[in-house]
Design a protein around this motif. Structure first.
Motif, PDB file in Angstrom:
ATOM      1  N   ARG A 238     -28.925 -43.315 -79.927  1.00 43.42           N
ATOM      2  CA  ARG A 238     -28.589 -44.591 -80.569  1.00 43.42           C
ATOM      3  C   ARG A 238     -28.054 -45.590 -79.546  1.00 43.42           C
ATOM      4  O   ARG A 238     -28.413 -46.768 -79.553  1.00 43.42           O
ATOM      5  N   LEU A 239     -27.170 -45.115 -78.677  1.00 41.09           N
ATOM      6  CA  LEU A 239     -26.547 -46.002 -77.687  1.00 41.09           C
ATOM      7  C   LEU A 239     -27.588 -46.571 -76.729  1.00 41.09           C
ATOM      8  O   LEU A 239     -27.595 -47.779 -76.451  1.00 41.09           O
TER       9      LEU A 239
ATOM     10  N   ALA B 102     -16.557 -40.919 -72.397  1.00 42.34           N
ATOM     11  CA  ALA B 102     -15.975 -42.122 -73.001  1.00 42.34           C
ATOM     12  C   ALA B 102     -15.843 -43.244 -71.964  1.00 42.34           C
ATOM     13  O   ALA B 102     -16.018 -44.420 -72.284  1.00 42.34           O
ATOM     14  N   GLU B 103     -15.539 -42.879 -70.710  1.00 43.50           N
ATOM     15  CA  GLU B 103     -15.415 -43.882 -69.647  1.00 43.50           C
ATOM     16  C   GLU B 103     -16.769 -44.439 -69.238  1.00 43.50           C
ATOM     17  O   GLU B 103     -16.903 -45.626 -68.934  1.00 43.50           O
ATOM     18  N   GLU B 104     -17.772 -43.590 -69.161  1.00 43.93           N
ATOM     19  CA  GLU B 104     -19.086 -43.974 -68.637  1.00 43.93           C
ATOM     20  C   GLU B 104     -20.158 -43.507 -69.628  1.00 43.93           C
ATOM     21  O   GLU B 104     -20.882 -42.541 -69.380  1.00 43.93           O
ATOM     22  N   PRO B 105     -20.300 -44.190 -70.759  1.00 51.16           N
ATOM     23  CA  PRO B 105     -21.174 -43.681 -71.830  1.00 51.16           C
ATOM     24  C   PRO B 105     -22.661 -43.656 -71.478  1.00 51.16           C
ATOM     25  O   PRO B 105     -23.423 -42.929 -72.117  1.00 51.16           O
ATOM     26  N   LEU B 106     -23.112 -44.450 -70.477  1.00 52.47           N
ATOM     27  CA  LEU B 106     -24.533 -44.481 -70.135  1.00 52.47           C
ATOM     28  C   LEU B 106     -24.906 -43.487 -69.043  1.00 52.47           C
ATOM     29  O   LEU B 106     -26.064 -43.442 -68.625  1.00 52.47           O
TER      30      LEU B 106
ATOM     31  N   VAL C 245     -23.969 -35.202 -80.073  1.00 52.29           N
ATOM     32  CA  VAL C 245     -23.878 -35.962 -78.812  1.00 52.29           C
ATOM     33  C   VAL C 245     -25.240 -36.534 -78.452  1.00 52.29           C
ATOM     34  O   VAL C 245     -25.354 -37.688 -78.014  1.00 52.29           O
ATOM     35  N   TYR C 246     -26.297 -35.746 -78.675  1.00 57.22           N
ATOM     36  CA  TYR C 246     -27.644 -36.249 -78.368  1.00 57.22           C
ATOM     37  C   TYR C 246     -27.989 -37.432 -79.270  1.00 57.22           C
ATOM     38  O   TYR C 246     -28.521 -38.453 -78.799  1.00 57.22           O
TER      39      TYR C 246
END
Length: 640
Positions: A231-232, A197-201, A225-226
């Protein structure tokens, strides 16, 4: 919290706080806390006033910044040592060598303690002691109480927030991998959810989270999660997940078992991806930005071999090989670094980045770390519209893009360690920099290799002069040696002399020799065709203009002293300052290559710098010069 008897305990891993004798200290307004955080992060090291100014104000420096630093230091002294009288310097925050130092045990600063515990966890892991590695990593992570340097302004705090956050997430990743190896995936999931959540990339975190969920029997959640990750990445960066995540996705879809992350004696499962996975665009260019080495480079074979060995040593581990070449103006730092960089290029096949930070440029303010990062990110193929606006964001993207790549970064004309640090890449890369100031803090804190260049020896200087001047000095040994003597072995001045000889073939050598001798004595217009950018005098002037006012005044007055060594006592007489204060200024001048140490508490100006100092002395009011000479004479008389 500090234990009874600790003189000072500092929290940087969260809101900046401090305790003394179990009582919290009110550190004052934000900028005062910013000064304290900087000094605490370098506990035991001297931090110069100009570095404090850059760290707190960055590119928006008011005229009152120096006074502001002194005011904030005075305020910190009052709250840290309330029993201290105004005339006492105190024991915790003391003045030294043109700056300030916070005297406290480095282990009492939580950020430093975190780094030590993280390193011990890695050592335990390497030794195969998994329980000890887990215990030590958990004790390290327990030190965090929120965003590092929270509530503190300034570029240094922003840079430290990014650096420490990256180090914390690395520790989380290593801890989570150990938890999976210890077959404790359920406990790992909770921590990894928060970290993602802190570092989504950060794809490595997502790889670990998917693995932990799948090992808990939560196949659907792992596949979700994948899907979220894909999508992100497509939405934010227009790219797909990296190869490691795609492989893991296929394994989960096929229902294949995923064993321990590390299992000795068996083929390894796919390794967690690097933080750069998915961030490096397929069309990322391979930069080749190194300028050519100047014609006639000579000598330095011992220094080249030394740094080449250090920078290609495979035992660096998780540390980035960093080398900083310093030396006086005109000594050939850039040419040396370029020669070394070209020799190293075969070890760094993914490319070479080059940035001139213009630390001593007369054209204006030096290039900031943020602007330098913008330049290198563009070189790495990042569109300007996708470059983060803040320093921390740019530094994070830069490190992510270079993660896992073997790339050499050269930074020329660095002014300060804080200008350089945001551009230190990951351990698979190499950073080489040049500058006039010796950056001792980089060696202590970042493990940098420091090399000071000295003028060329006579034979190398003769070779350079003959090589660049054509046949003008053929069978003219006496003339050549005289010119080398006038140059003091500085490659820049040798190049100026050689070009003048080659461009004025109709002028007799004897006349040119007298011209050089006269120019040498006057120290004016020592350049080609009036090109001030390559004038030795201009180089000295830019370095002088960068000095703090107190050190600049001491240098001007040293121009009255002559060519004999100057002691701290004599300099105190000359300047009218107390010996501790003038000793700090002499050390500062030596660190900036205005003086050469010739013994304990003794310094000398080399000949060219002595001539320049004599010129600068004329800028001092006549009454002040006369008073300085009178003080020196009185001091000599009292000794006699």
């Amino acid at each position: 919290m500090p234990t009874t008897g600790e003189p000072l305990h500092v929290q940087l891993l969260g809101p900046v706080r401090a305790w003394r004798h179990d009582r919290e200290v009110a550190l004052g307004p934000p900028k005062q806390r910013a000064v304290f955080a900087l000094l605490a992060s370098r506990a035991g090291d001297v931090v110069s006033v100009e570095h404090i100014i850059d760290a707190v104000w960055g590119g928006n420096i008011p005229q009152t910044a120096a006074n502001g630093v002194h005011t904030y230091v005075a305020g910190l002294r009052r709250v840290l040592e309330p029993q201290r009288s105004r005339r006492e310097s105190g024991d915790l925050l003391v003045s030294a060598a043109g700056g300030y130092v916070l005297q406290t045990d480095a282990g009492a600063v939580d950020a430093t303690l975190f780094g030590l515990r993280h390193a011990r966890a890695r050592q335990a892991r390497a030794a195969g002691n998994l329980p000890e590695a887990l215990r030590t990593a958990e004790s390290a992570l327990s030190l965090w109480h929120g965003e590092a340097h929270s509530g503190v302004p300034g570029p240094f705090a922003a840079m430290e927030r990014t650096r420490l956050q990256d180090l914390r997430l690395t520790a989380v990743e290593e801890w989570a991998a150990d938890m999976l190896e210890a077959d404790r995936p359920v406990e790992a999931v909770t921590v990894l959810l928060g970290a993602v959540a802190e570092e989504p990339l950060r794809e490595k975190l997502r790889w670990l989270l998917m693995t932990a969920l799948y090992r808990c029997g939560r196949q659907a959640h792992a596949l979700d999660v994948y899907a979220q990750t894909r999508r992100l990445l497509r939405q934010e960066l227009g790219i797909d997940p990296g190869a490691e995540l795609r492989t893991l996705h296929q394994q989960i879809l096929a229902g294949r078992p995923i064993g321990p992350v590390r299992e000795p004696g068996r083929p390894a499962e796919p390794a967690p991806p690097s933080p750069a996975a998915g961030l490096v665009l397929p069309e990322t260019p391979r930069p080749a930005e190194l300028p050519p080495v100047p014609r006639g480079f000579v000598g330095r074979s011992r220094e080249l071999a030394q740094l080449r060995r250090l920078l290609t040593d495979g035992r660096q581990g998780a540390s980035t090989p960093v080398a900083v070449v310093d030396g006086p103006a005109g000594v050939g730092k850039t040419a040396f670094a370029l020669e070394l960089a070209h020799q190293l290029s075969e070890h760094y096949p993914d490319g070479q980045l080059y940035v001139d930070l213009q630390g001593t440029s007369m054209q204006g303010r030096s290039l900031s770390a943020s602007d330098a990062l913008l330049q290198v990110l563009r070189s790495l193929g990042v569109e300007s519209s996708r470059v983060p606006a803040d320093l921390a964001g740019r530094a994070a993207l830069y490190r992510s893009l270079l993660h896992g790549k073997r790339m050499l970064v050269m930074l020329d004309d660095v002014l300060s360690a804080d200008q350089l640090r945001p551009l230190i890449p990951g351990p698979t890369c190499c950073l080489l920099s040049t500058g006039r100031q010796r950056l001792g803090g980089l060696a202590v804190r970042d493990g940098a290799h420091l090399l000071r260049l000295t003028p060329l020896g006579t034979q190398d200087a003769l070779w350079l002069l003959r090589c660049l001047s054509g046949d003008r000095l053929r069978h003219q040994e006496a003339v050549a040696r005289r010119l080398v003597g006038l140059s003091r072995g500085l490659p820049l001045q040798l190049r100026i002399m050689a070009e003048t000889l080659a461009a004025n073939r109709d002028v007799p050598l004897s006349s040119l020799g007298e011209h050089f001798a006269a120019e040498h004595g006057r120290m004016d217009r020592l350049g080609l065709g009036g090109d001030g950018s390559i004038s030795l005098h201009t180089l000295f002037e830019t370095a002088y203009q960068a000095l703090p006012e107190g050190a600049a005044r001491t240098f001007r007055l040293l121009g009255l002293f002559g060519d004999s060594p100057v002691t701290v006592s004599a300099a105190a007489d000359l300047t009218g300052l107390d010996e501790p204060d003038v000793a700090g200024q002499l050390e500062l001048l030596a660190g900036h290559h205005f003086l050469v140490r010739v013994g304990a508490g003794a310094y000398r100006l080399h000949e060219l710098m002595r001539l320049y100092a004599a010129e600068c002395a004329e800028r001092e009011p006549l009454t002040d010069r006369s008073a300085a000479v009178a003080r020196v004479l009185r001091g000599v008389a009292s000794i006699a």
